[in-house]
Each structure stands twice: as structure tokens, then as C-alpha cells.
Write an enzyme that holds these catalytic residues in place. Structure first.
Site, PDB file in Angstrom:
ATOM      1  CB  SER A 277      -0.868   0.015   1.261  1.00 56.83           C
ATOM      2  OG  SER A 277      -0.053   0.197   2.404  1.00 56.83           O
ATOM      3  CG  ASP A 278       1.746   5.800  -1.265  1.00 62.05           C
ATOM      4  OD1 ASP A 278       2.740   5.782  -0.501  1.00 62.05           O
ATOM      5  OD2 ASP A 278       1.613   6.655  -2.154  1.00 62.05           O
ATOM      6  CD1 TRP A 279       2.281   7.720   5.405  1.00 59.68           C
ATOM      7  CD2 TRP A 279       4.405   7.013   5.158  1.00 59.68           C
ATOM      8  NE1 TRP A 279       2.952   8.012   6.554  1.00 59.68           N
ATOM      9  CE2 TRP A 279       4.261   7.604   6.433  1.00 59.68           C
ATOM     10  CE3 TRP A 279       5.643   6.500   4.786  1.00 59.68           C
ATOM     11  CZ2 TRP A 279       5.325   7.701   7.321  1.00 59.68           C
ATOM     12  CZ3 TRP A 279       6.698   6.601   5.677  1.00 59.68           C
ATOM     13  CH2 TRP A 279       6.534   7.187   6.933  1.00 59.68           C
ATOM     14  CB  ALA A 280      -1.192   6.192   6.153  1.00 59.96           C
ATOM     15  CB  SER A 281      -2.952   4.316   0.731  1.00 59.54           C
ATOM     16  OG  SER A 281      -2.553   2.974   0.610  1.00 59.54           O
TER      17      SER A 281
END
Ligand code: BGC
Length: 744
Positions: A277-281
Site C-alpha cells: 500500500s502507499d503510506w497509510a493509504s
């Protein structure tokens, strides 16, 4: 020879596997064995990525087997310490994978990706990524969050700097080159780092160019445009990992888009790497209004096929209870852990978990700096050269002004965490070193940084300019004005930079404006007022020498714009490969100034255009001048009527008609004139760099397989449709001879 052929046929038909297949099969067996031994908690640990912010806490988490990866450790001792804990103090000793944003170089910084794209040179781009991998891997990093292969058509979006621009073909070719460079020939080589194509998918189409904003891409647009570079990355470059995007498309956040992640990526493309996932997505799906809480977010991401979670910790917090509640299955978890372990095995981390850390031997090596200079040279685009003011001819005095002439930090560009500004060769430093003995170089920034609004020293600037043979004016953007979360709604030069140019015009000394920026800026007036304009993007560590080489003709510019330059923000979105309207403008339209007063209702010729700025961009995609001139001969086609399985050969003569040796990027565009859906007015299908000495000519040949004209039409199946096609060969997307061919 014959024997080899027989052997090969025997192997194929007897069902025996090649060595690569054997090792893939062996890896799967190793994973089977390991998975059987793994407790649920250990599996969850593999799916969790920590950020390096709090290493003391991280060491404990790693010791408990609750981490599979750490992001952004750049110190080999810390990397080795963390790895030692994972290997020696956890039950199964599964190695960690260390990731980092190594976007356009690690220590030696290359031009921003958008600049590299302007080189149209996959070979150099691959070499740059290789160097980045060599430098980064020495610290323990075996995974980069690059390349960013989002199609970017809006210069307001700060992340356009990280992209290869607006074209799916160019982005595909360069994306594949970057992945090959990062991953090397064999992922298990200690200098190979796993690539991560991002952001999956459609992130570049953010409404209004505002970062993280919603997108509304249809399935057909995805397949014909936004997914094309990703498909190539998976199929042509053996991509190791992929990152989900922040955007919600049509209301569905990318980190739980089952259609993209399961149907397209896994089923259709057979992707074998892992998805992060992207950062905290994942937790942001709550903010999107798509999940009621973090637990539901974890559930949706896991079920959609996001294998590893970047930093937001919901997998660790909720997988066990989600399993108990039967909202996710252990089969899904096993599959996702398998994907992660596969990449770790391929990287050779089990055999080779530690790093030597001989940093001094690899950082900023001479050959790395040379490559950085070369690619920066190739990325510079000559936008204007009135009266051949460039290359500079034996000036006695030059006046150098502007906030970007000596800005070692700024010229490295966005996403530079590791490059150090004291290694940067700025333009003024390069000019002084190379020409300072023979030429009187007077340097005064006058404007101190790009947003500076202080014009106190303008009179002084005019006075200096009057004494000089040429003015070199270095304008542009600071690095922080582009990149993630740095979108702009006004793309004019910031501060009083344009005013400085305006005041210098009064000196009557010829002005060469060199722009260092992370995006296309709206510089129509600045271009008009300058005698010559070079667009150097943020050119990286060696940008200064590259610019000096170009200014004095040691190198001849060959860069071409990988993105359209609009005249003003109101023209955006503006990209060359747009669809036609039913009423396309043809240049004969009335403009704002020639509408009579009290004009009665008229539709002014019924064309689709802007009254105040027309339909032409400031500079089209593919545009870039040279110090020499090239003459394109008549196009010859091998055939004008072809079948779908045939190949079209296109040839013509290219001649250097000027007095300098130079390279021309010749571009091949096609338009499918009528199909089951409307298609773009032009699409780049190929390009080549042709080097020519003065007066030299060469036969240039393109091979266009008709299969390359396939697209997803009305039935959403990829195929070539019969019909007529226009084909252009040209120096940019707006010029070139047009010929017709037919596919039956
Ligand atoms: C960016 C990614 C990046 C990640 C890790 C995110 O904010 O969108 O492109 O790789 O951070 O630094």
C-alpha cells in the site's frame, strides 16, 4: 547449432524446465516449507512494514517477528543490526527487506524523472537507475519505491516531476528501462534492488491537478492509457513489486480496488511480485468515506490483494480478529505472505542478508558523476534560439543572474533524501571552473530564491548587464515547489523573476534564460522576452556542468519535451494525444480581440477552442530544437495496405543540414481514423535517436508491427480494427509529413 536446436526442442516438448523455471519452482517449494512452519503471528509480521523513525521500538517489534520490512534505513550498521535481530532472534529467521524512495539517484542525483524522460533515451535512463541501485544497495536498501509511471497530464500536479510525462508509450519504454536498471540482470545480485511501479492506478489524473484528489477514469481509459506502462512493467521487465495509489477512482480507493488488483494485475497480467500500500493509504480509506473504521479498511485491503501494509499498522492490529470473524480467510493470508516471501527469496536475502557498507567506494564515483552529467545534458531542451545566439561565441564578458544559478540544494529536485548539496555542481561553479580564466564572469543573484519578491537590486542588474556581451539568467522553481503534496494553481515564475527578466531586456544585451524547474511552467512572456531559452528541469548533481557544456556548444541539445507546455493554466488539461471533438479548431477562429462590440449572438464558426488563448500549446509534446538543423526526406512505406499480422516498414532520409554535429529524436505517430471508439488525434508509437555529423545523412527505418495498433474498443477486448490510419514522422508531435495506410 543443429544439435542445440534439437536439444532445445526436446526440452520444450518433453516438459523439462529451463534453469530459470527450475529455480522459480524451487522457490515455491521453499515457500511451501516455510509457510507450513509459520505461525499466524509470523505471517502477519511479514505483511507489516515499519518506518525507520523509531528504530529502538522497531528493534523490539522485529524481535517479536512482527515486521517484514523497514522503510528508509540508510545506515548500513543499523540495517545490519535490524537484520541480525530478524535472522538470529526470531524463530524462523526470515530476513527483512529494506525499502527507500530512491527516485532519481541515491547519492549521485540524476535529473528528475520528467527531465530524464526528455532525453528519450532508455539506455541512459537504465544506466542511471543501475547507478542508483549500486549506491543504494551498499547501505542495505534492496527495494526502491520507483519508478513512478503514472501518466501525468497536469503540470499543476507537483508529482508530474516524478513522472515520465503524458505519453503511455514513452512512459512504458522508460519505465521498463528504469526497472531493468534497478533490478539488474539477476535480482539476487547484491547490487540489484527490487523496483516498485507506482502508483496503481490513475493517481496522475487527480482532478484539478491537486494532489491526492479524486479521479474518474473509465475502464477503457485505464486500459488504453493509464494501465499501459504498468502492463509493460509487469510483462517486459519482470517487475518485483507494485504500490497502490492514494486516489479513489469513481469512488473506489486504489488500496481496495479489486478490479485493478485481482482481475487486471493478477489474473490478466499474471503478476507474481507483491503489492504494497502507499503510506497509510489503507487507513485513509476511512477519510475517503469508504470504510467506517481501520478494521474495515484492513479487511478491504486484504481482500483486494494488498500484500504488505506501509506503516499504518492495521494488519497487525486486526488480522487475527478478522480471521476469527471469517471476514478474511487464511488462504488469502497465505497467498499474500507467499507473494512477499517470493520476492525475498528472489533477492537472495535468505542467503545474503547483510551488507558490506563500503560506502566510500561507491558513492559519487567518477563514472557515476560522468553519467549524471551526460543524462543531464541529454535532458535539456532548447526551446528558443533566436539568431543562433547559442552556442555562445567567444564572449569577453558574461553577466550571470537569477536564483537558480547557484542553488545546490534546489537543482537536485524533489525526492532527494540522500544526495548532499555539497556535491552539487551548480551552473555558476561550472562556468567559473571551465571558463573563468578566459571570460569575465560577473555573478549577482539579484533575486535570491525563486519566491523572493525583493527587487531592490534591479538597477544594479541592468548596469551589469549593459557591460556584458550576454546575460545568462537562471530562473525557475525551488525543489520544494514540486513533488508530493506540492500542487500549484499558478504556474507563472514565482516572485519577481519575470520582472527581473523584463528589466534586463532594457539593457539590450542578448538574454539566455535557463529554467530549472520540476514541471512545465507557463512562460510564454518570458520566452518572448528572451533571445534563447533552455529548459533544464531540476538537473541533479551535475546539472551545472551539463548546462555549461550546452551553453558553450561542447554538447548540442537534443532533449524533447515529454509533456505539453500550455500557454496558461486555463488551457489545462492539455496533452497532444487527446480525442478530437466534433468541431475541432483549425486555426481560422476569431480571437477575443477581433469580436466586434455589441456583437450579436454567434457561435464564431462553431469550433472547440479558447477565445483568449486558442488551442495551441506554448510548446507541443516532443518539441526541442538543436544547434543544427535536420531535413526529413520523403516517407516511404513498404506497403500501404496491410493485414493485421503484418509489419509496416517506414523509411526516410534524415540529413543534418547545419554546421554542428547533433542528435535528433525522430518520432513516429499514428492516428486510427475511424474505429469502434474515438481514438486520440495522434499517438506516439516509436522513436529513435539519430546522430549525424554536419552534412551527414542517414536512412532511418522504423518497423511498426500492425499488432501495435491494438486497443480496447467497444467490446473491451484488445485488438486491431480494420480501417485507415494516418502516420506521421516528425521532429515533434505537431509537425511532420503525413501518409496514409490501410489495415484490412
Ligand atoms: C508516496 C510514495 C512513497 C511513499 C514512501 C508516499 O507518501 O506517495 O510515492 O513511495 O510515501 O515514502
Amino acid at each position: 547449432m543443429k544439435r542445440l536446436l534439437v536439444l532445445a526442442l526436446f526440452l520444450i516438448f518433453s516438459g523439462l524446465e529451463t534453469s530459470a523455471q527450475v529455480s522459480d519452482a524451487q522457490i515455491e517449494k521453499k515457500i511451501d516449507v516455510l509457510l507450513k512452519k509459520m505461525a499466524l503471528k509470523e505471517k502477519i509480521g511479514q505483511m507489516n512494514q515499519l518506518s525507520a523513525d523509531a528504530m529502538e521500538t522497531n528493534f523490539k517489534v522485529i524481535q517479536q517477528g512482527m515486521a517484514g520490512s523497514v522503510l528508509s534505513i540508510t545506515n548500513p550498521e543499523i540495517a545490519n543490526k535490524a537484520q541480525k535481530i530478524a535472522i538470529e532472534q526470531t524463530r524462523l529467521g526470515i530476513p527483512l527487506i529494506f525499502g527507500r524512495d530512491v527516485i532519481h539517484g541515491f547519492k549521485t542525483i540524476f535529473p528528475i524523472p520528467l527531465g530524464q524522460a526528455a532525453s528519450f533515451d532508455p539506455d541512459l535512463v537504465e544506466k542511471a537507475a543501475r547507478v542508483a541501485a549500486i549506491e543504494a544497495s551498499e547501505t542495505g536498501i534492496r527495494w526502491t519505491f520507483a519508478p513512478m509511471i503514472d501518466i501525468a497530464r497536469d503540470p499543476r500536479w507537483g508529482r508530474i516531476a516524478e513522472s515520465c510525462g503524458e505519453d503511455p508509450y514513452l512512459t512504458s519504454v522508460l519505465g521498463v528501462a528504469m526497472i531493468k536498471g534497478f533490478q539488474g540482470k539477476d535480482l539476487s545480485n547484491p547490487t540489484s534492488i527490487a523496483a516498485c511501479a507506482k502508483h496503481f492506478a490513475g493517481y496522475g489524473a487527480a482532478e484539478g491537478g491537486r494532489d491526492y484528489n479524486t479521479t474518474n477514469i473509465t475502464e477503457r481509459q485505464f486500459r488504453n492509457t493509464y494501465l499501459v506502462p504498468f502492463e509493460n512493467a509487469v510483462k517486459k521487465a519482470d517487475l518485483a513489486t507494485i504500490m497502490t495509489a492514494f486516489n479513489a477512482n469513481d469512488g473506489i480507493p486504489s488500496s481496495c480496488n479489486e478490479f485493478l488488483l485481482k482481475q487486471v494485475l493478477r489474473k490478466e497480467w499474471n503478476f507474481k511480485g507483491f503489492v504494497v500500500s502507499d503510506w497509510a493509504s489503507i487507513t485513509e480509506m476511512v477519510d475517503h468515506g469508504f470504510c467506517s473504521d481501520n478494521k474495515e479498511a484492513a479487511q478491504k485491503a486484504i481482500n483486494a490483494g494488498v500484500d504488505m501494509e506501509m506503516v499504518s499498522g492495521t494488519y497487525v492490529a486486526y488480522i487475527e480478529s478478522l480471521l476469527q470473524e471469517k471476514k478474511i480467510t487464511i488462504e488469502t493470508i497465505n497467498e499474500e505472505v507467499r507473494n512477499i516471501l517470493r520476492v525475498k527469496f528472489k533477492l537472495g536475502l535468505f542467503e545474503n542478508p547483510y551488507v558490506k557498507g563500503n560506502l566510500k567506494e561507491v558513492f559519487y564515483k567518477e563514472e557515476h558523476l560522468k553519467l549524471a552529467e551526460k543524462i543531464a545534458e541529454r535532458s535539456i531542451v532548447l526551446l528558443k534560439n533566436k539568431d543562433a545566439v547559442l552556442p555562445l561565441q567567444q564572449p569577453k564578458t558574461i553577466a550571470v543572474f537569477g536564483p537558480l544559478a547557484d542553488a545546490p540544494h534546489e537543482q537536485m529536485g524533489t525526492w532527494v533524501f540522500d544526495g548532499e548539496k555539497n556535491h552539487t555542481m551548480t551552473p555558476i561553479k561550472a562556468l567559473q571552473e571551465q571558463y573563468g580564466k578566459d571570460i569575465n564572469i560577473i555573478y549577482e543573484p539579484i533575486v535570491k530564491y525563486s519566491r523572493d519578491k525583493d527587487s531592490t537590486d534591479f538597477a544594479k542588474a541592468r548596469k551589469i548587464a549593459k557591460q556584458a556581451d550576454f546575460v545568462l539568467l537562471f530562473l525557475g522553481e525551488e525543489s520544494i515547489l514540486s513533488g508530493e503534496a506540492h500542487s500549484l494553481s499558478d504556474l507563472n515564475l514565482q516572485g519577481v523573476q519575470s520582472e527581473l527578466l523584463e528589466t534586463l531586456v532594457k539593457s539590450k544585451t542578448p538574454i539566455v534564460t535557463i529554467i530549472l524547474a520540476g514541471r512545465p511552467l507557463t512562460i510564454q512572456k518570458d520566452v518572448e522576452q528572451s533571445n534563447a531559452v533552455l529548459y533544464a528541469w531540476h538537473p541533479g548533481t551535475m546539472g551545472g556542468s551539463a548546462i555549461a557544456n550546452i551553453l558553450f556548444g561542447k554538447a548540442n541539445p537534443s532533449g524533447k519535451l515529454p509533456v505539453t507546455f500550455p500557454k496558461n493554466v486555463g488551457q489545462i488539461p492539455m496533452y497532444y494525444n487527446h480525442l478530437n471533438t466534433g468541431r475541432p479548431a483549425n486555426g481560422s477562429e476569431l480571437s477575443l480581440n477581433n469580436i466586434p462590440i455589441e456583437a450579436s449572438q454567434t457561435s464564431l464558426g462553431n469550433k472547440s477552442y479558447y477565445l483568449d488563448s486558442g488551442n495551441d500549446p506554448l510548446f507541443p509534446f516532443g518539441f526541442g530544437l538543436s544547434y543544427t538543423t535536420f531535413e526529413y526526406g520523403k516517407i516511404k512505406l513498404s506497403k500501404t495496405v496491410l493485414k493485421k499480422d503484418e509489419v509496416l516498414e517506414i523509411s526516410f532520409t534524415l540529413k543534418n543540414t547545419g554546421k554542428y554535429g547533433g542528435s535528433e529524436i525522430v518520432q513516429l505517430y499514428v492516428r486510427d481514423l475511424a474505429a469502434s471508439i474515438a481514438l486520440p488525434v495522434k499517438e506516439l508509437k516509436n522513436f529513435q535517436k539519430i546522430d549525424l555529423k554536419p552534412k551527414e545523412e542517414k536512412q532511418v527505418k522504423f518497423i511498426l508491427p500492425i499488432a501495435d495498433l491494438a486497443f480496447y474498443g467497444i467490446d473491451m477486448k484488445k485488438k486491431v480494427e480494420s480501417g485507415k490510419f494516418d502516420l506521421w514522422i516528425g521532429t515533434n508531435s505537431a509537425e511532420g509529413e503525413k501518409v496514409l495506410f490501410e489495415v484490412q
